[in-house]
Design a protein around this motif. Structure first.
Motif, mmCIF file in Angstrom:
data_model
loop_
_atom_site.group_PDB
_atom_site.id
_atom_site.type_symbol
_atom_site.label_atom_id
_atom_site.label_comp_id
_atom_site.label_asym_id
_atom_site.label_seq_id
_atom_site.Cartn_x
_atom_site.Cartn_y
_atom_site.Cartn_z
ATOM 1 N N ASN A 156 108.636 -10.198 -114.256
ATOM 2 C CA ASN A 156 109.309 -10.816 -113.117
ATOM 3 C C ASN A 156 108.600 -12.138 -112.804
ATOM 4 N N VAL A 157 109.363 -13.232 -112.863
ATOM 5 C CA VAL A 157 108.824 -14.565 -112.618
ATOM 6 C C VAL A 157 109.345 -15.059 -111.271
ATOM 7 N N THR A 164 96.069 -4.402 -119.348
ATOM 8 C CA THR A 164 95.528 -3.931 -118.064
ATOM 9 C C THR A 164 95.888 -4.875 -116.917
ATOM 10 N N ALA A 165 96.286 -6.102 -117.234
ATOM 11 C CA ALA A 165 96.641 -7.078 -116.196
ATOM 12 C C ALA A 165 98.095 -6.873 -115.796
ATOM 13 N N LYS A 166 98.324 -6.570 -114.549
ATOM 14 C CA LYS A 166 99.685 -6.318 -114.065
ATOM 15 C C LYS A 166 100.318 -7.561 -113.456
ATOM 16 N N THR A 167 99.488 -8.493 -113.011
ATOM 17 C CA THR A 167 99.999 -9.718 -112.396
ATOM 18 C C THR A 167 99.206 -10.921 -112.894
ATOM 19 N N ALA A 168 99.782 -12.097 -112.730
ATOM 20 C CA ALA A 168 99.106 -13.347 -113.065
ATOM 21 C C ALA A 168 99.744 -14.455 -112.238
ATOM 22 N N GLN A 169 99.040 -15.567 -112.117
ATOM 23 C CA GLN A 169 99.565 -16.682 -111.329
ATOM 24 C C GLN A 169 99.120 -18.008 -111.925
ATOM 25 N N THR A 192 105.455 -27.877 -93.007
ATOM 26 C CA THR A 192 105.401 -27.479 -94.416
ATOM 27 C C THR A 192 106.780 -27.010 -94.856
ATOM 28 N N GLY A 193 106.973 -26.958 -96.170
ATOM 29 C CA GLY A 193 108.220 -26.450 -96.723
ATOM 30 C C GLY A 193 107.941 -25.467 -97.851
ATOM 31 N N HIS A 194 108.819 -24.488 -98.003
ATOM 32 C CA HIS A 194 108.634 -23.472 -99.052
ATOM 33 C C HIS A 194 109.997 -22.953 -99.489
ATOM 34 N N ILE A 195 110.203 -22.889 -100.808
ATOM 35 C CA ILE A 195 111.356 -22.200 -101.384
ATOM 36 C C ILE A 195 110.882 -21.438 -102.601
ATOM 37 N N GLU A 196 111.612 -20.413 -102.979
ATOM 38 C CA GLU A 196 111.255 -19.671 -104.186
ATOM 39 C C GLU A 196 112.492 -18.999 -104.770
ATOM 40 N N ARG A 197 112.456 -18.795 -106.068
ATOM 41 C CA ARG A 197 113.508 -18.091 -106.785
ATOM 42 C C ARG A 197 112.841 -17.162 -107.793
ATOM 43 N N SER A 198 113.488 -16.050 -108.090
ATOM 44 C CA SER A 198 112.907 -15.056 -109.004
ATOM 45 C C SER A 198 113.893 -14.687 -110.102
ATOM 46 N N MET A 199 113.348 -14.287 -111.227
ATOM 47 C CA MET A 199 114.154 -13.814 -112.355
ATOM 48 C C MET A 199 113.301 -12.895 -113.214
ATOM 49 N N VAL A 200 113.911 -11.819 -113.705
ATOM 50 C CA VAL A 200 113.232 -10.917 -114.640
ATOM 51 C C VAL A 200 113.544 -11.390 -116.057
ATOM 52 N N LEU A 250 103.637 -14.014 -111.702
ATOM 53 C CA LEU A 250 104.139 -13.161 -112.782
ATOM 54 C C LEU A 250 103.755 -11.724 -112.507
ATOM 55 N N GLU A 251 104.683 -10.812 -112.773
ATOM 56 C CA GLU A 251 104.416 -9.391 -112.556
ATOM 57 C C GLU A 251 105.100 -8.574 -113.647
ATOM 58 N N ARG A 252 104.321 -7.684 -114.255
ATOM 59 C CA ARG A 252 104.887 -6.818 -115.292
ATOM 60 C C ARG A 252 105.899 -5.857 -114.668
#
Length: 443
Positions: free
Chosen positions: A139-140, A103-108, A20-28, A128-130
């Motif tokens: 934060n995405v 009330t939702a702090k995260t989503a996907q 398997t392969g996995h990469i990720e990047r984040s940005m606010v 996604l995170e508030r």
């Protein structure tokens, strides 16, 4: 013998490589999580933030499936090998869009990907995170996952996962932030917009400008005066007013508010100055190609000739009598929100509709097809002048590139009424009201 040894080493290397392969990047991103969620839960703004368009400016997109949420699909074709052909499908979105509230702090959100990259079960996931002291940031984290199985050639592709997939994510994140920057910073989670189909309707209107510092009295006074002018003109023309007053917003500035007060009538052909004229829809004003290049050095242009009854103004509207104009209004889809309160709240509802349209990929034009509101019910006061019932307004934003229904409509979420009040933030103005009177042909 040497070739056999090299081949054996290659096979061994492939076998021990991950399947398997996995990469990720984040940005606010400086936007509320609901707005980010909505942009990613449909594909209509994908061309604006995807790397694909930077590869091929002539790439072709095709939208299918649902307009929003799981089941929404987009495919593309390109002659550029870097973009190639492919498709994306919204696989899942949690929680449901109407649960992405304070009330939702995260989503996907998960997208399924089909393209020429090696491997299978390829997905993009957005976590996604508030963030922020007031949860005003998001934060995405954008990740890519792929399976290679026991295909040894595909396993070697994992060495290049930081190539095209990584570029796709990094470019996309940066441009997603730019796309969201165009969305007004308003909270529309309590808005329950519907898409309405409207028919072209003849109206008489009067342009008005007021000073905002003069408040609600200036607004209501100007509207009452314009209504009187329209009613008097309708009587002269021998036509009937067929519905409540409409206000088309031209510009809500820092100090002034410019708008047209209109009322629908029962004829699209008017006899003005001895001639019968058929009303038409407004048109964009023509550019003045004869204007001086430098207003600071050239002579000032001559004053525009005064318009007479029977003439048409710069928007193609028929000049009827004094300040009164006639035109065909409405026609086509419009995004509708409802408001119960003073006219000040109409502006907020209008801004929420624009933000909603931008995150869902609906197009609108503020020049010719302006937003408007219809007073469904007037404000009621008692003998002492105290408000006993707020006015009800239906607020419309004409749009294009819209589906038949908003996600709220498709989910069967009812617009609020006075009997069943919609959700309202603590300390906010009155909750939205029911949709009553509407443009002709609204359905």
């Amino acid at each position: 013998m040497a070739l056999v040894i090299v081949a054996a080493i290659g096979v061994l290397a492939a076998v021990i490589m991950p399947g398997t392969g996995h990469i990720e990047r984040s940005m606010v991103i400086g936007k509320d999580m609901r707005q980010v969620y909505d942009v990613l839960d449909n594909f209509h703004r994908l061309p604006e933030f995807s790397v694909l368009n930077s590869y091929d400016a002539h790439i072709k997109y095709n939208y299918s499936g649902k307009a929003f949420g799981p089941g929404a699909e987009v495919s593309w074709t390109s002659s550029d090998v870097r973009a190639g052909n492919g498709s994306l499908t919204v696989d899942s979105a949690t929680p449901d869009f109407n649960k992405v509230d304070g009330t939702a702090k995260t989503a996907q959100i998960v997208w399924d990907l089909e393209n020429g990259w090696k491997g299978y079960d390829k997905t993009f996931t957005f976590a996604l995170e508030r963030q922020g002291s007031r949860n005003q940031l998001t934060n995405v984290t954008w990740s890519y996952d792929v399976k290679y199985g026991w295909n040894l050639v595909n396993r070697f592709a994992n060495l290049y996962i930081h190539g095209d997939p990584d570029s796709f994510i990094e470019f996309g994140l940066n441009n997603l932030q730019n796309v969201l920057a165009s969305v007004p910073n308003v909270d529309y989670k309590d808005l329950i917009p519907y898409i309405r189909q409207t028919d072209p309707t003849p109206v008489l209107l009067v342009p008005v400008t007021i000073q905002l510092k003069d408040g609600n009295d200036a607004y209501t006074g100007s509207v009452s005066k314009a209504i009187s002018q329209i009613q008097a003109t309708a009587k002269k023309l021998g036509v009937n007013v067929t519905g409540p007053r409409i206000v088309f917003t031209t510009n809500y500035g820092d100090t002034t508010y410019t708008y047209d007060v209109a009322m629908p009538i029962d004829s699209s052909a008017l006899n003005v100055n001895g001639q019968t004229q058929q009303l038409t829809a407004p048109t964009p004003p023509a550019l003045d190609n004869n204007a001086p290049a430098d207003a600071g050095t050239a002579a000032a242009p001559a004053a525009a000739e005064a318009l007479k009854p029977g003439d048409h103004d710069k928007f193609g509207r028929l000049v009827v009598d004094g300040d009164v104009r006639a035109t065909l209004a409405f026609g086509g889809p419009a995004l509708e929100g409802v408001w119960n309160g003073t006219f000040v709240g109409v502006r907020s509802t209008r801004d929420e509709l624009k933000a909603y349209a931008l995150t869902h990929g609906y197009k609108f034009d503020d020049v010719v097809n302006r937003s408007y509101d219809i007073m469904a019910k007037p404000e009621m006061k008692d003998a002492q002048g105290n408000i006993t019932s707020y006015a009800e307004f239906d607020v419309y934003l004409p749009t294009t590139n819209t589906p038949d229904q908003t996600p709220e409509q498709a989910a069967g979420i009812k617009q609020p009424t006075l009997d069943v009040a919609g959700p309202a933030a603590a300390g906010s103005a009155p909750a939205p009201a029911s949709t009553a009177a509407a443009p002709a042909g609204k359905h």
